[in-house]
Design an enzyme around this catalytic site. Structure first.
Site, PDB file in Angstrom:
ATOM      1  N   ALA A   1       0.835  -1.210   0.000  1.00 30.21           N
ATOM      2  CA  ALA A   1       0.000   0.000   0.000  1.00 30.21           C
ATOM      3  C   ALA A   1       0.869   1.259   0.000  1.00 30.21           C
ATOM      4  CB  ALA A   1      -0.928   0.001   1.223  1.00 30.21           C
ATOM      5  N   GLU A  52       9.670   3.624   7.074  1.00 28.61           N
ATOM      6  CA  GLU A  52       9.479   2.174   7.206  1.00 28.61           C
ATOM      7  C   GLU A  52      10.327   1.651   8.366  1.00 28.61           C
ATOM      8  OE1 GLU A  52       7.705  -0.562   5.984  1.00 28.61           O
ATOM      9  OE2 GLU A  52       8.996  -1.682   7.358  1.00 28.61           O
ATOM     10  N   TYR A  59       0.209 -22.537  -5.849  1.00 30.40           N
ATOM     11  CA  TYR A  59       0.443 -22.092  -7.228  1.00 30.40           C
ATOM     12  C   TYR A  59       1.922 -21.803  -7.406  1.00 30.40           C
ATOM     13  CZ  TYR A  59      -0.414 -17.686  -4.673  1.00 30.40           C
ATOM     14  OH  TYR A  59      -0.417 -16.676  -3.740  1.00 30.40           O
ATOM     15  N   ASP A  71      -4.107  -2.603   4.464  1.00 35.37           N
ATOM     16  CA  ASP A  71      -4.535  -3.400   5.626  1.00 35.37           C
ATOM     17  C   ASP A  71      -4.834  -2.530   6.839  1.00 35.37           C
ATOM     18  OD1 ASP A  71      -4.228  -5.703   4.181  1.00 35.37           O
ATOM     19  OD2 ASP A  71      -2.660  -6.580   5.436  1.00 35.37           O
TER      20      ASP A  71
HETATM   21  C1  LIG Z   1       6.550  -9.221   6.123  1.00 35.08           C
HETATM   22  C2  LIG Z   1       5.230  -9.431   5.447  1.00 35.08           C
HETATM   23  C3  LIG Z   1       5.006 -10.598   4.738  1.00 35.08           C
HETATM   24  C4  LIG Z   1       3.779 -10.832   4.109  1.00 35.08           C
HETATM   25  N1  LIG Z   1       3.604 -11.987   3.410  1.00 35.08           N
HETATM   26  C5  LIG Z   1       2.432 -12.202   2.766  1.00 35.08           C
HETATM   27  C6  LIG Z   1       2.233 -13.393   2.011  1.00 35.08           C
HETATM   28  O1  LIG Z   1       3.090 -14.248   1.949  1.00 35.08           O
HETATM   29  N2  LIG Z   1       1.045 -13.559   1.378  1.00 35.08           N
HETATM   30  C7  LIG Z   1       0.037 -12.615   1.472  1.00 35.08           C
HETATM   31  O2  LIG Z   1      -1.034 -12.797   0.869  1.00 35.08           O
HETATM   32  N3  LIG Z   1       0.203 -11.487   2.169  1.00 35.08           N
HETATM   33  C8  LIG Z   1       1.374 -11.256   2.823  1.00 35.08           C
HETATM   34  N4  LIG Z   1       1.544 -10.110   3.549  1.00 35.08           N
HETATM   35  C9  LIG Z   1       0.401  -9.167   3.662  1.00 35.08           C
HETATM   36  C10 LIG Z   1       0.147  -8.412   2.416  1.00 35.08           C
HETATM   37  O3  LIG Z   1       1.336  -7.832   1.947  1.00 35.08           O
HETATM   38  C11 LIG Z   1      -0.848  -7.333   2.791  1.00 35.08           C
HETATM   39  O4  LIG Z   1      -2.046  -7.936   3.247  1.00 35.08           O
HETATM   40  C12 LIG Z   1      -1.258  -6.492   1.599  1.00 35.08           C
HETATM   41  O5  LIG Z   1      -0.248  -6.413   0.652  1.00 35.08           O
HETATM   42  C13 LIG Z   1      -1.598  -5.078   2.077  1.00 35.08           C
HETATM   43  O6  LIG Z   1      -0.388  -4.446   2.363  1.00 35.08           O
HETATM   44  P1  LIG Z   1      -0.168  -3.182   3.279  1.00 35.08           P
HETATM   45  O7  LIG Z   1       0.904  -2.403   2.603  1.00 35.08           O
HETATM   46  O8  LIG Z   1      -1.451  -2.521   3.615  1.00 35.08           O
HETATM   47  O9  LIG Z   1       0.365  -3.794   4.645  1.00 35.08           O
HETATM   48  P2  LIG Z   1       1.725  -4.571   4.940  1.00 35.08           P
HETATM   49  O10 LIG Z   1       2.133  -5.382   3.783  1.00 35.08           O
HETATM   50  O11 LIG Z   1       1.531  -5.243   6.236  1.00 35.08           O
HETATM   51  O12 LIG Z   1       2.816  -3.388   5.104  1.00 35.08           O
HETATM   52  C14 LIG Z   1       2.857  -2.538   6.225  1.00 35.08           C
HETATM   53  C15 LIG Z   1       4.248  -1.954   6.338  1.00 35.08           C
HETATM   54  O13 LIG Z   1       4.257  -0.982   7.362  1.00 35.08           O
HETATM   55  C16 LIG Z   1       5.406  -1.129   8.163  1.00 35.08           C
HETATM   56  N5  LIG Z   1       5.106  -0.591   9.479  1.00 35.08           N
HETATM   57  C17 LIG Z   1       4.149  -1.007  10.359  1.00 35.08           C
HETATM   58  N6  LIG Z   1       4.143  -0.255  11.464  1.00 35.08           N
HETATM   59  C18 LIG Z   1       5.127   0.678  11.285  1.00 35.08           C
HETATM   60  C19 LIG Z   1       5.609   1.753  12.093  1.00 35.08           C
HETATM   61  N7  LIG Z   1       5.072   2.022  13.301  1.00 35.08           N
HETATM   62  N8  LIG Z   1       6.622   2.512  11.616  1.00 35.08           N
HETATM   63  C20 LIG Z   1       7.159   2.265  10.394  1.00 35.08           C
HETATM   64  N9  LIG Z   1       6.745   1.264   9.593  1.00 35.08           N
HETATM   65  C21 LIG Z   1       5.730   0.477  10.035  1.00 35.08           C
HETATM   66  C22 LIG Z   1       5.630  -2.652   8.151  1.00 35.08           C
HETATM   67  O14 LIG Z   1       6.963  -2.984   8.490  1.00 35.08           O
HETATM   68  C23 LIG Z   1       5.283  -3.008   6.711  1.00 35.08           C
HETATM   69  O15 LIG Z   1       6.389  -2.893   5.848  1.00 35.08           O
HETATM   70  C24 LIG Z   1       2.743  -9.856   4.217  1.00 35.08           C
HETATM   71  C25 LIG Z   1       2.954  -8.672   4.938  1.00 35.08           C
HETATM   72  C26 LIG Z   1       4.189  -8.442   5.541  1.00 35.08           C
HETATM   73  C27 LIG Z   1       4.438  -7.159   6.314  1.00 35.08           C
END
Ligand SMILES: Cc1cc2nc3c(=O)[nH]c(=O)nc-3n(C[C@H](O)[C@H](O)[C@H](O)COP(=O)(O)OP(=O)(O)OC[C@H]3O[C@@H](n4cnc5c(N)ncnc54)[C@H](O)[C@@H]3O)c2cc1C
Length: 373
Positions: free
Chosen positions: A17, A36, A194, A271
């Protein structure tokens, strides 16, 4: 008039995101800083399925050909029972030609988005754990399921443990592995697999079990427990599970979609706004859609409060519908006894007689184009 030219934006989180938003905002002229926590965007995570609704955003960001180079096409989804017998098949390539569904390792997608965001001029500060929310003109919380910004906008919430635990693992893919997502459904459990390209096969295995598990991506699990939980499964499953060496485990929690996504100065995406169960494969896809729509709303004019309100109004109903569809699949995959026999017979019949209908049920999801207002 553009609302983004030289506009400073601070994003917490360099996941899918945060990085997609950084790219979309910086391409429109915003001065983007991403904070990050992780010291490096390492090879963590496993497979993601990317459907056409998100592919339209990647194309609009100019990333389609680079994304194709790091991902595999997904030709069909096969629903099988626990013996390996086919229940239904969704021929994505045949029924939706030109609408690419693709399979990718999360780490490769994150690396691509990081590079694209930097190329567009975004600054990405790694090793920066946000413990206090900065007071800036525009703050985006892309900080995932344990978001710091979400409770500030919504108050404290207690997620609900679904009673389901998931393992995920990577194993070597067969050299001739077909680009097909297979779901093996048994009573109280299912396994999805997959290929991911670059010689990798993704496994996600979900079981109903009452003991609580941590909701996170880095808890190691026991391969022998995974094998025992799926010992009665047939088809290729036993051979795949034999190859598992490292496995991650996580508890599946249901969170409500956030009621408040923004307050005029701060906004949630991905998320942080709408954590989902993985059963529609839309977690990363919704994050990508959010990022584009947020940038487009902010770019439409100088009134930031109106732009953020419009962003929430456009995104919240759609994300609610997707999260609810994922909740429903959690039940459908794990049916037991007579209900299961009837449901599988129904699916087999539809798959044979009117195969396109299985996909058309989800036209609202996959036909959506977030890049057209
Ligand atoms: C390490 C990891 C592995 C994943 N593996 C899978 C997978 O194998 N299959 C799958 O379907 N989904 C996986 N996901 C989830 C998937 O990426 C997310 O559901 C989706 O992509 C939405 O992403 P997002 O960017 O909203 O959240 P996320 O992908 O969770 O990213 C959030 C980011 O914010 C950072 N963050 C959080 N709090 C703080 C803070 N206080 N200060 C600074 N940075 C912060 C985290 O380190 C992370 O990099 C994973 C997520 C992570 C973090």
């Amino acid at each position: 008039m553009s609302g983004l030219k030289h506009h400073p934006v601070t994003i917490i989180g360099a996941g899918v995101a945060g990085l997609t938003a950084a790219c979309a905002l910086a391409q429109r002229g915003a001065e983007v800083t991403v904070l990050e926590r992780a010291g490096a965007l390492r090879e963590v995570g496993a497979g993601l399925q990317i459907s056409p609704n998100a592919m339209r955003v990647l194309a609009a960001l100019g990333l389609e050909s680079r994304f194709r180079a790091i991902s595999l096409p997904s030709e069909r989804v096969e629903l099988r029972d626990s013996t390996g017998r086919m229940v239904a098949r969704l021929d994505l390539a045949r029924h939706r030609p030109g609408d690419p569904f693709r399979l990718v390792h999360r780490a490769r997608l994150v690396a691509l988005l990081e590079q694209a965001a930097r190329e567009a001029g975004a600054r990405i500060k790694l090793g920066h754990d946000v413990t206090e929310l900065p007071d800036v003109p525009l703050l985006i919380g892309a900080d995932g399921v344990k978001s710091r910004l979400r409770p500030t906008l919504n108050g404290p919430e207690t997620p609900f443990f679904t009673g389901q635990t998931a393992w995920r693992a990577l194993i070597p893919a067969e050299p001739d592995a077909a680009p097909v997502a297979q779901v093996f459904m048994g009573p109280g459990r299912h396994l999805v697999s997959y290929p991911l390209g670059q010689g990798q096969r993704n496994l996600v295995a979900v079981v109903e079990r009452p003991d609580w598990q941590e909701e996170g991506w880095s808890t190691p699990g026991e391969p022998s427990e995974l094998r025992a939980a799926f010992a009665r499964f047939g088809g290729p499953v036993p051979e795949w599970l034999e190859q598992v060496q490292d496995v991650g485990i996580w508890g599946l929690f249901r969170h409500p979609v956030a009621a408040h996504w923004q307050d005029g100065r701060r906004a949630l995406i991905g998320d942080a706004a709408h954590p989902t169960l993985p059963f529609m494969a839309q977690g990363a896809v919704m994050a990508i859609e959010d990022a584009w729509v947020l940038a487009a709303c902010l770019d439409a004019g100088p009134d930031q409060e109106a732009a953020l309100a419009r962003f929430q109004a456009l995104r919240q109903p759609r994300c609610r519908r997707i999260v609810e569809a994922a909740n429903a699949n959690a039940r459908n995959y794990h049916l037991r006894g007579p209900t299961r026999a009837v449901a599988h017979a129904g699916l087999r019949a539809v798959s044979r007689l009117a195969p396109a209908r299985l996909i058309e049920r989800f036209a609202w999801l996959y036909d959506h184009d977030p890049t057209t207002p």
